[in-house]
Design a protein around this motif. Structure first.
Motif, PDB file in Angstrom:
ATOM      1  N   PRO A  22      10.033  45.648 -38.590  1.00 48.81           N
ATOM      2  CA  PRO A  22      10.171  45.791 -37.815  1.00 48.81           C
ATOM      3  C   PRO A  22       9.142  45.663 -36.523  1.00 48.81           C
ATOM      4  O   PRO A  22      10.000  45.640 -35.570  1.00 48.81           O
ATOM      5  CB  PRO A  22      10.170  48.052 -38.122  1.00 48.81           C
ATOM      6  CG  PRO A  22      10.210  47.978 -38.964  1.00 48.81           C
ATOM      7  CD  PRO A  22       9.498  46.884 -40.018  1.00 48.81           C
ATOM      8  N   LEU A  23       8.235  45.594 -36.162  1.00 46.29           N
ATOM      9  CA  LEU A  23       6.780  45.296 -35.583  1.00 46.29           C
ATOM     10  C   LEU A  23       6.800  43.955 -35.195  1.00 46.29           C
ATOM     11  O   LEU A  23       6.441  43.413 -34.673  1.00 46.29           O
ATOM     12  CB  LEU A  23       5.539  45.978 -35.833  1.00 46.29           C
ATOM     13  CG  LEU A  23       5.277  47.602 -35.570  1.00 46.29           C
ATOM     14  CD1 LEU A  23       5.946  48.127 -36.278  1.00 46.29           C
ATOM     15  CD2 LEU A  23       3.959  47.981 -35.346  1.00 46.29           C
ATOM     16  N   ALA A  24       7.133  42.361 -36.229  1.00 46.15           N
ATOM     17  CA  ALA A  24       7.020  41.509 -36.416  1.00 46.15           C
ATOM     18  C   ALA A  24       7.367  40.759 -34.476  1.00 46.15           C
ATOM     19  O   ALA A  24       6.810  39.752 -34.959  1.00 46.15           O
ATOM     20  CB  ALA A  24       8.233  40.668 -37.329  1.00 46.15           C
ATOM     21  N   LYS A  25       8.301  41.681 -34.199  1.00 49.73           N
ATOM     22  CA  LYS A  25       8.709  40.505 -32.319  1.00 49.73           C
ATOM     23  C   LYS A  25       7.846  41.548 -31.624  1.00 49.73           C
ATOM     24  O   LYS A  25       8.311  40.351 -31.241  1.00 49.73           O
ATOM     25  CB  LYS A  25      10.159  41.626 -32.468  1.00 49.73           C
ATOM     26  CG  LYS A  25      10.636  42.609 -32.575  1.00 49.73           C
ATOM     27  CD  LYS A  25      11.788  42.903 -32.293  1.00 49.73           C
ATOM     28  CE  LYS A  25      11.832  44.561 -32.157  1.00 49.73           C
ATOM     29  NZ  LYS A  25      13.034  45.092 -31.244  1.00 49.73           N
ATOM     30  N   PHE A  26       7.330  41.861 -32.156  1.00 46.18           N
ATOM     31  CA  PHE A  26       6.116  42.273 -30.558  1.00 46.18           C
ATOM     32  C   PHE A  26       4.616  41.581 -30.418  1.00 46.18           C
ATOM     33  O   PHE A  26       4.622  41.097 -31.693  1.00 46.18           O
ATOM     34  CB  PHE A  26       5.462  43.930 -31.203  1.00 46.18           C
ATOM     35  CG  PHE A  26       7.180  45.029 -31.386  1.00 46.18           C
ATOM     36  CD1 PHE A  26       7.535  45.313 -29.180  1.00 46.18           C
ATOM     37  CD2 PHE A  26       7.611  45.342 -31.981  1.00 46.18           C
ATOM     38  CE1 PHE A  26       8.446  45.733 -29.338  1.00 46.18           C
ATOM     39  CE2 PHE A  26       9.016  45.695 -32.011  1.00 46.18           C
ATOM     40  CZ  PHE A  26       9.365  46.862 -31.017  1.00 46.18           C
ATOM     41  N   PRO A  27       4.622  40.983 -29.589  1.00 42.17           N
ATOM     42  CA  PRO A  27       3.894  40.210 -29.078  1.00 42.17           C
ATOM     43  C   PRO A  27       2.415  40.893 -29.366  1.00 42.17           C
ATOM     44  O   PRO A  27       2.148  42.225 -29.385  1.00 42.17           O
ATOM     45  CB  PRO A  27       2.929  40.209 -27.722  1.00 42.17           C
ATOM     46  CG  PRO A  27       4.041  41.469 -26.655  1.00 42.17           C
ATOM     47  CD  PRO A  27       5.614  41.834 -28.492  1.00 42.17           C
TER      48      PRO A  27
ATOM     49  N   MET B  59      -6.300  42.212 -25.803  1.00 45.28           N
ATOM     50  CA  MET B  59      -5.065  41.769 -26.006  1.00 45.28           C
ATOM     51  C   MET B  59      -4.316  42.630 -25.342  1.00 45.28           C
ATOM     52  O   MET B  59      -2.845  41.663 -24.442  1.00 45.28           O
ATOM     53  CB  MET B  59      -4.598  42.992 -26.972  1.00 45.28           C
ATOM     54  CG  MET B  59      -5.584  42.172 -28.289  1.00 45.28           C
ATOM     55  SD  MET B  59      -4.995  43.582 -29.922  1.00 45.28           S
ATOM     56  CE  MET B  59      -6.231  43.443 -31.153  1.00 45.28           C
ATOM     57  N   HIS B  60      -3.698  43.418 -24.179  1.00 45.97           N
ATOM     58  CA  HIS B  60      -3.179  43.661 -23.249  1.00 45.97           C
ATOM     59  C   HIS B  60      -3.242  42.493 -21.895  1.00 45.97           C
ATOM     60  O   HIS B  60      -2.369  42.630 -21.578  1.00 45.97           O
ATOM     61  CB  HIS B  60      -3.459  45.073 -22.724  1.00 45.97           C
ATOM     62  CG  HIS B  60      -2.655  46.324 -23.691  1.00 45.97           C
ATOM     63  ND1 HIS B  60      -1.340  46.530 -23.650  1.00 45.97           N
ATOM     64  CD2 HIS B  60      -3.266  46.779 -24.143  1.00 45.97           C
ATOM     65  CE1 HIS B  60      -1.420  47.481 -24.440  1.00 45.97           C
ATOM     66  NE2 HIS B  60      -2.672  47.956 -25.274  1.00 45.97           N
ATOM     67  N   ASP B  61      -4.502  42.857 -22.299  1.00 47.52           N
ATOM     68  CA  ASP B  61      -5.101  41.227 -21.157  1.00 47.52           C
ATOM     69  C   ASP B  61      -4.242  40.482 -21.187  1.00 47.52           C
ATOM     70  O   ASP B  61      -3.930  38.965 -20.439  1.00 47.52           O
ATOM     71  CB  ASP B  61      -6.380  41.276 -20.356  1.00 47.52           C
ATOM     72  CG  ASP B  61      -7.042  42.049 -19.937  1.00 47.52           C
ATOM     73  OD1 ASP B  61      -6.220  43.162 -19.776  1.00 47.52           O
ATOM     74  OD2 ASP B  61      -8.229  42.665 -20.202  1.00 47.52           O
ATOM     75  N   LYS B  62      -4.484  39.676 -22.300  1.00 50.91           N
ATOM     76  CA  LYS B  62      -3.520  38.530 -22.773  1.00 50.91           C
ATOM     77  C   LYS B  62      -1.825  38.326 -23.011  1.00 50.91           C
ATOM     78  O   LYS B  62      -1.062  37.257 -21.948  1.00 50.91           O
ATOM     79  CB  LYS B  62      -4.065  38.454 -23.505  1.00 50.91           C
ATOM     80  CG  LYS B  62      -3.720  36.772 -24.356  1.00 50.91           C
ATOM     81  CD  LYS B  62      -4.351  36.185 -25.457  1.00 50.91           C
ATOM     82  CE  LYS B  62      -3.908  35.319 -26.242  1.00 50.91           C
ATOM     83  NZ  LYS B  62      -4.815  34.401 -27.239  1.00 50.91           N
ATOM     84  N   TYR B  63      -1.175  38.911 -23.322  1.00 50.84           N
ATOM     85  CA  TYR B  63      -0.373  39.385 -23.866  1.00 50.84           C
ATOM     86  C   TYR B  63       0.775  40.216 -23.158  1.00 50.84           C
ATOM     87  O   TYR B  63       1.949  40.672 -22.982  1.00 50.84           O
ATOM     88  CB  TYR B  63       0.276  40.228 -25.049  1.00 50.84           C
ATOM     89  CG  TYR B  63      -0.626  38.943 -26.188  1.00 50.84           C
ATOM     90  CD1 TYR B  63      -0.177  38.133 -26.851  1.00 50.84           C
ATOM     91  CD2 TYR B  63      -2.329  39.216 -27.056  1.00 50.84           C
ATOM     92  CE1 TYR B  63      -0.369  36.643 -27.989  1.00 50.84           C
ATOM     93  CE2 TYR B  63      -2.393  38.293 -27.971  1.00 50.84           C
ATOM     94  CZ  TYR B  63      -1.737  37.108 -27.669  1.00 50.84           C
ATOM     95  OH  TYR B  63      -2.779  37.089 -29.413  1.00 50.84           O
ATOM     96  N   GLY B  64      -0.080  41.822 -22.064  1.00 52.42           N
ATOM     97  CA  GLY B  64       1.394  42.218 -21.641  1.00 52.42           C
ATOM     98  C   GLY B  64       0.919  44.090 -21.910  1.00 52.42           C
ATOM     99  O   GLY B  64       0.273  44.092 -22.568  1.00 52.42           O
ATOM    100  N   PRO B  65       2.009  44.463 -21.196  1.00 56.52           N
ATOM    101  CA  PRO B  65       2.008  46.160 -21.446  1.00 56.52           C
ATOM    102  C   PRO B  65       2.257  47.138 -22.660  1.00 56.52           C
ATOM    103  O   PRO B  65       1.692  47.864 -23.573  1.00 56.52           O
ATOM    104  CB  PRO B  65       3.380  46.580 -20.659  1.00 56.52           C
ATOM    105  CG  PRO B  65       4.244  45.568 -20.446  1.00 56.52           C
ATOM    106  CD  PRO B  65       2.873  43.889 -20.169  1.00 56.52           C
ATOM    107  N   ILE B  66       2.599  45.749 -23.661  1.00 50.29           N
ATOM    108  CA  ILE B  66       2.975  46.403 -25.215  1.00 50.29           C
ATOM    109  C   ILE B  66       2.031  45.405 -26.029  1.00 50.29           C
ATOM    110  O   ILE B  66       2.899  44.147 -25.889  1.00 50.29           O
ATOM    111  CB  ILE B  66       4.126  46.543 -25.162  1.00 50.29           C
ATOM    112  CG1 ILE B  66       4.565  47.468 -26.153  1.00 50.29           C
ATOM    113  CG2 ILE B  66       5.219  45.051 -24.995  1.00 50.29           C
ATOM    114  CD1 ILE B  66       6.092  47.872 -27.011  1.00 50.29           C
TER     115      ILE B  66
END
Length: 516
Positions: A42-47, A77-84
């Motif tokens: 279920p988490l596969a779609k998240f960055p 990771m947040h710096d690169k991929y965003g808030p989630i």
């Protein structure tokens, strides 16, 4: 003889084949697990980084081998991929202060489960690590009166007695050139207070850590060792459970820390037996917390010694180290910054003028703006917890912007991110009590989450504030024992290692003082 040889060779061949089958099956299982996590979870779609999504060994490497550094990797990771981002195969991390109250909700808004991240600590019977929402509420409810504002108000005399005893111990050190660790001294204070709550009248005078010549150093070291062992124990959940069966001599040689962990479990069981062996009536106002848990248990399994011992472990350990570290953190900045020291002492002059004959109430101390500003700033930069505390919505999805987080998925927001948000706390790494005075941005209070929020917030928040307020007032009032720092600087308090409990550099001896 020939037949025996053939049988021996056949047996060896079967064993080899069986071993190969196990190895191949393990490899195939690992490959399938990676494929599932990357494409079907279920988490596969998240960055997030693919390696982090595939295996939890990345987190283990940064937390165990690099000593509590994974929180900074998640920050990258947040710096690169965003808030989630997907911060592990099973956890989503969100960096957004406005969404905190949607993750850490109260019970009447949405059920909140906990995940099994801390399974290896063997505290699974305690309310803190209870996974199911309803069972957690059932286990927590009998304890809430002890830690409510009213319950803590009733305990003020015990807190004051412990503070006065600590002050007396400090006076005994005057002029002796004795070097004292404040973390150790304050842990003796906080331990004695939580023992009073847990044991009630069974906590006999003279048996506390403030009575011990060494301030209960073995207990303090045991709790610290447990905290530093969290990455190892959560990665290999069988370790703690197996310690019971290993002889002490072998354990001491092969895994010295395991001896302390084994001792910790034994001591907490001893405390449970001590409390339950006392005769107390159900309506006794002085009833101990442990006795209340026994009386209110809804089943034999809930009142079993094993479950109550696990509850004791979390209460006694949690009530010892977090409060002690926060007070020591605040004390360092007061002692090392003359301007802060002077302002605090001036504010305490009148409220503490009749101490100890007249003890100010917690409500009185809450009205002292500079004292409370020092406390809030200490809580902000000592964190309490740095990493995300995972929460699970078991029945309904959570919507975050364009992302739908499925039910059953672990999600968390790290206090470290909120407490260091430069938009809310300008110059966030600097200790500035003044930021909490005057026209304060409401977002500052909203973003201070040292005790978490929601239905699973820290049970001891009121007790912690009361202990911290009174002890700081006692040791920094005019005419208090004069403390001078000994070979201590900012590196001895600035938190850089995240072991669930944050620590400064691990080579540090802590905040050390002499009494002049």
């Amino acid at each position: 003889m020939f037949l025996i040889s053939e049988l021996g060779l056949a047996g060896t061949g079967l064993a080899t084949t069986a071993m190969l089958v196990i190895i191949v099956a393990s490899i195939l299982n690992f490959i399938w697990l990676v494929i599932y996590r990357l494409y079907f979870s279920p988490l596969a779609k998240f960055p997030g980084p693919r390696l982090v999504a595939a295996t939890s060994w990345v987190e283990f490497y940064h937390n165990y081998w690099r000593r509590g550094q994974y929180i900074y990797e998640v920050e990258k990771m947040h710096d690169k991929y965003g808030p989630i981002v997907r911060a592990s195969p099973t956890l989503l991390s969100i960096r957004d202060r406005d969404f905190y109250s949607e993750v850490y909700v109260i019970g009447n808004k949405r059920k909140t489960n906990r995940d099994n991240t801390f399974e290896g600590l063997d505290f699974d019977g305690s309310h803190i690590l209870t996974i199911d929402h309803d069972l957690h509420r059932l286990r927590r409810k009998p304890m809430e009166p002890f830690f409510s504002r009213l319950g803590v108000t009733r305990l003020q005399s015990a807190i004051a007695a412990a503070a006065l005893q600590l002050e007396s111990r400090l006076r005994e050190l005057k002029g002796t050139n004795t070097v004292l660790s404040l973390e150790l001294a304050f842990s003796a204070f906080s331990s004695d207070v939580i023992r009073k709550i847990c044991l009630g009248s069974s906590a006999q005078p003279g048996e506390g850590f403030l009575d011990a010549p060494d301030w209960g150093v073995d207990w303090y070291n045991t709790v610290v060792t447990l905290s530093l062992s969290i990455p190892l124990l959560t990665a290999f959940p069988w370790i703690v459970k197996s310690l019971t069966y290993v002889p002490d001599g072998i354990l001491q040689r092969c895994f010295p820390d395991g001896t302390m962990l084994k001792s910790f479990k034994a001591k907490t069981r001893e405390q449970i037996r001590k409390a339950l062996n006392g005769v107390q009536e159900k309506d006794d106002k002085e009833i101990s917390l442990f006795h209340r848990l026994d009386l209110d248990a809804t089943s034999e399994s809930e009142r079993s010694e094993d479950r109550l011992a696990k509850e004791a472990q979390t209460l006694l350990a949690g009530g010892t180290i977090s409060v002690a570290h926060t007070i020591a953190f605040a004390a360092y900045y007061v002692l090392s910054r003359p301007a802060i020291h002077q302002k605090l002492t001036d504010e305490l002059r009148d409220p503490m003028s009749e101490w100890p004959e007249k003890v100010p109430t917690w409500a009185d101390l809450e009205k002292l703006p500079y004292l409370q500003a020092v406390i809030k700033e200490a809580l902000r930069l000592s964190y309490g917890v740095m990493r995300p505390l995972p929460r699970v919505s078991p029945d309904e999805p959570i919507q975050y912007k364009d992302w739908t987080i499925p039910a059953g998925v672990s999600v968390g927001i790290a206090p470290y991110f909120l407490h260091n948000d430069p938009e809310i706390y300008p110059n966030p790494k600097k200790f500035l009590p003044e930021r909490w005075l005057g026209d304060v941005n409401p977002e500052m209070h909203k973003s201070l989450v040292s005790f978490a929020r929601g239905s699973r917030n820290c049970l001891g928040i009121n007790l912690a504030y009361a202990e911290i307020s009174l002890l700081l007032a006692a040791i920094f009032r005019p005419n208090a024992p004069k403390l001078e720092l000994f070979e201590t600087d900012d590196s001895d308090v600035v938190r850089i290692h995240d072991y669930q409990i944050p620590f400064p550099r691990l080579e540090s001896h802590g905040v050390r003082v002499m009494v002049s």
